[in-house]
Design a protein around this motif. Structure first.
Motif: not given
Length: 364
Positions: A135-155
């Motif tokens: 059971a999850w004891p609480s919620g959470a905040t997830v912040v993501v930062d990325s410099n990976i190009p999207i949709g070019v085949g590098v996952a």
């Protein structure tokens, strides 16, 4: 790692001030982009892949909350026309009887411009379903930062999952072995996000090391080693700007075509000596016994009428679609042969110092 709040603020200076609470612990994780050197995208078919890591990466920060909200915030989402901040509740994952909802209901939480958050917040559903947390004891905040190009085949999606899942596990003190974490991330992508990926991205982004290649046999996940290229040799990725998506039509058609072949061949033989995996058919045997047996193209409806659905658990045949059966299976059967030869050649190059082996490896 568990950096100070000040360190996170320096790294993620554009995060709205009310999103992370000062003075409370945060957990940070990084997952690199993946360079497919050889073998992908045949991981779904039991292939052998050789994967490297890149400098580009996703960084995820997780902070436990005092309420039951699940908040995902991306610094790059708005650049792609997506909703930057997606908020749901832990209660949205459960029915009135406190049972986890079915996948279709959970997928509906991440529709349209909020879909990117399925790769992040989907981890809460998968971890609960797989009983890594009761059971999850609480919620959470997830912040993501990325410099990976999207949709070019590098996952980029794999990095998003691995960074988020790793930081989440640290924040809630969950002990996950690296290959198990990779498998859970694959479940997030396959089931919550609805993209039929194999496991090579997540494994590479979990255990990969700079300047080495993860040698992985995807049956389902056997690490054969970390290969070091001979001195003076590097694998280089060039961004062609051609967009790629494992959730897109070309990938789906090729994958379904391969598993159509794996339904036709055992039907012809009367049994399946290959364990349902295209890559278990030796290339020479395929050419001699099965190449002429398989249609080049087939309508989905015609295949369903004769053979029924394939044994692939993450794709479904569309009756009006046309699938490349011969090409769909010939690619993975050829690719695993190429990967085996490549490994032998770089081993010979390292042992002898003879450049001819590197030339042949480069040609592969």
């Amino acid at each position: 790692m568990k950096p100070s709040f000040a360190t996170v603020r320096r790294r993620l200076g554009l995060v709205p001030r009310n999103l992370l609470e000062p003075g409370r612990e945060v957990c940070l994780a990084r997952a690199p982009a993946r360079l497919d050197v050889l073998g992908g995208i045949s991981d779904y078919s039991g292939g052998r892949v050789l994967e490297g890591t890149l400098d580009e990466a996703v960084v995820a920060v997780v902070q436990r909350r005092r309420d039951r909200k699940l908040v995902a915030y991306s610094l790059q989402a708005a650049d792609h026309g997506w909703t930057p901040c997606v908020e749901i509740s832990l209660d949205d994952l459960y029915s009135a009887s406190q049972r986890l909802k079915n996948l279709r209901q959970v997928q509906g939480l991440f529709a349209g411009p909020s879909h990117w958050a399925a790769y992040v917040l989907g981890a809460f559903y998968i971890l609960a379903r797989e009983r890594h947390i009761s059971a999850w004891p609480s919620g959470a905040t997830v912040v993501v930062d990325s410099n990976i190009p999207i949709g070019v085949g590098v996952a980029s999606s794999g990095a998003l999952e691995v960074a988020s899942m790793t930081a989440l596990a640290a924040a809630f003190d969950l002990q996950l072995e690296p290959l198990r974490l990779a498998r859970l991330c694959q479940m997030v992508e396959n089931e919550v996000a609805g993209a039929p990926c194999g496991i090579m991205d997540q494994v590479t982004q979990t255990i990969g090391e700079p300047h080495r290649l993860v040698d992985l046999l995807c049956q389902p996940c056997e690490v054969l080693g970390l290969r070091t290229l001979p001195p003076g040799i590097a694998a280089v990725g060039i961004n062609s700007a051609v967009k790629h998506s494992i959730g897109g039509r070309p990938y789906h058609r090729a994958r379904v075509g391969a598993f159509m072949a794996m339904k036709i061949i055992p039907t012809h033989l009367g049994h399946d000596p290959y364990g349902g995996l295209p890559c278990n058919i030796p290339l020479a045997e395929f050419r001699a016994r099965f190449r002429r047996l398989l249609p080049r193209l087939i309508k989905g409806g015609d295949f369903l009428a004769r053979y029924g659905e394939t044994d692939d658990k993450v794709t479904r045949i569309i009756p009006d679609e046309t699938y490349p059966v011969l090409g769909g299976i010939l690619f993975p059967v050829s690719e695993i042969d190429r990967a085996r030869r490549f490994v032998r050649l770089i081993e010979q190059a390292g042992a002898t110092g003879d450049e001819k082996y590197l030339v042949r490896a480069g040609q592969l």
